[in-house]
Design a protein around this motif. Structure first.
Motif, mmCIF file in Angstrom:
data_model
loop_
_atom_site.group_PDB
_atom_site.id
_atom_site.type_symbol
_atom_site.label_atom_id
_atom_site.label_comp_id
_atom_site.label_asym_id
_atom_site.label_seq_id
_atom_site.Cartn_x
_atom_site.Cartn_y
_atom_site.Cartn_z
ATOM 1 N N UNK A 66 35.426 37.057 71.788
ATOM 2 C CA UNK A 66 34.809 36.595 70.544
ATOM 3 C C UNK A 66 35.772 35.664 69.836
ATOM 4 N N UNK A 67 35.262 34.612 69.232
ATOM 5 C CA UNK A 67 36.095 33.664 68.492
ATOM 6 C C UNK A 67 35.959 33.938 66.993
ATOM 7 N N UNK A 68 36.903 34.686 66.411
ATOM 8 C CA UNK A 68 36.778 35.052 64.993
ATOM 9 C C UNK A 68 37.065 33.861 64.074
ATOM 10 N N UNK A 69 36.242 33.719 63.036
ATOM 11 C CA UNK A 69 36.491 32.677 62.042
ATOM 12 C C UNK A 69 37.000 33.260 60.732
ATOM 13 N N UNK A 70 36.471 34.437 60.354
ATOM 14 C CA UNK A 70 36.895 35.039 59.097
ATOM 15 C C UNK A 70 36.676 36.543 59.154
ATOM 16 N N UNK A 71 37.732 37.283 59.470
ATOM 17 C CA UNK A 71 37.566 38.738 59.432
ATOM 18 C C UNK A 71 37.249 39.207 58.009
ATOM 19 N N UNK A 72 36.353 40.172 57.919
ATOM 20 C CA UNK A 72 36.015 40.775 56.638
ATOM 21 C C UNK A 72 36.433 42.235 56.727
ATOM 22 N N UNK A 73 37.440 42.594 55.951
ATOM 23 C CA UNK A 73 37.933 43.966 55.966
ATOM 24 C C UNK A 73 37.792 44.523 54.559
ATOM 25 N N UNK A 74 36.971 45.560 54.448
ATOM 26 C CA UNK A 74 36.770 46.233 53.164
ATOM 27 C C UNK A 74 36.945 47.725 53.382
ATOM 28 N N UNK A 75 37.721 48.332 52.534
ATOM 29 C CA UNK A 75 37.939 49.759 52.581
ATOM 30 C C UNK A 75 37.294 50.362 51.348
ATOM 31 N N UNK A 76 36.319 51.238 51.554
ATOM 32 C CA UNK A 76 35.610 51.896 50.446
ATOM 33 C C UNK A 76 36.292 53.215 50.155
ATOM 34 N N UNK A 77 36.326 53.603 48.897
ATOM 35 C CA UNK A 77 36.942 54.869 48.510
ATOM 36 C C UNK A 77 37.046 54.959 47.006
ATOM 37 N N UNK A 78 38.116 55.592 46.513
ATOM 38 C CA UNK A 78 38.327 55.742 45.071
ATOM 39 C C UNK A 78 39.684 55.162 44.694
ATOM 40 N N UNK A 79 39.687 54.408 43.613
ATOM 41 C CA UNK A 79 40.933 53.825 43.107
ATOM 42 C C UNK A 79 41.791 54.918 42.464
ATOM 43 N N UNK A 80 43.016 54.566 42.160
ATOM 44 C CA UNK A 80 43.938 55.541 41.563
ATOM 45 C C UNK A 80 43.402 56.091 40.245
ATOM 46 N N UNK A 81 42.725 55.263 39.447
ATOM 47 C CA UNK A 81 42.201 55.722 38.155
ATOM 48 C C UNK A 81 41.040 56.708 38.316
ATOM 49 N N UNK A 82 40.248 56.559 39.368
ATOM 50 C CA UNK A 82 39.063 57.402 39.554
ATOM 51 C C UNK A 82 39.331 58.638 40.421
ATOM 52 N N UNK A 83 40.451 58.684 41.072
ATOM 53 C CA UNK A 83 40.764 59.856 41.908
ATOM 54 C C UNK A 83 40.920 61.029 41.010
#
Length: 152
Positions: free
Chosen positions: A135-152
């Motif tokens: 595969x010829x990647x043009x733009x990897x999209x990396x998103x990590x879902x979870x809770x930020x430090x304030x909401x933990x």
């Protein structure tokens, strides 16, 4: 973590760098593009085209269609002035548009806050894995879902 070195701009300096970057790409920095970039950069969290259209409409005293905003946002993404948070269908201003690299977003499921981090070793591995699969990647999209430090 192997971080990507760059200088993050803010306020008027960010607008000047964004303008210079867009002009260098062969595009014009129009009054509407400047207004949309300024509004986008002013949001604390990722903003949808509708959020931006509403804010620009209020500032301009006339209705600005979300379709027009989408076109400009696409231009901004292609010119590295903005990043699209895919899972939220929203955008953030790129604080270092003069620097090309892949981004990783940490998205809080509770408050919506999105933090941008750079780790070239991770994105290099993703690109390598994609290339290894033919595969010829043009733009990897990396998103990590979870809770930020304030909401933990």
């Amino acid at each position: 973590m192997h971080a990507h070195d760059h200088h993050e701009h803010s306020g008027e300096a960010l607008s000047r760098v964004a303008e210079a970057t867009l002009v260098r790409s062969g595009e014009q920095w129009t009054a509407m593009r400047a207004r949309i970039f300024s509004v986008l950069a002013g949001f604390e969290k990722p903003a949808s085209a509708y959020d931006i259209a509403d804010a620009v409409s209020q500032a301009e005293g006339r209705r600005v269609a979300p379709n027009s905003v989408y076109r400009i946002l696409d231009l901004f993404v292609n010119a590295n002035l903005a990043r699209r948070v895919e899972s939220a269908n929203a955008y953030v201003a790129n604080a270092h548009p003069d620097c090309l690299h892949d981004c990783i977003f940490l998205v809080c499921d509770s408050c919506g806050q999105t933090t941008h981090i750079d780790d070239d070793s991770i994105t290099r591995t993703v690109r390598s894995a994609a290339s290894g699969a033919g595969f010829s990647p043009t733009r990897p999209v990396i998103e990590v879902r979870g809770k930020c430090a304030d909401c933990r």
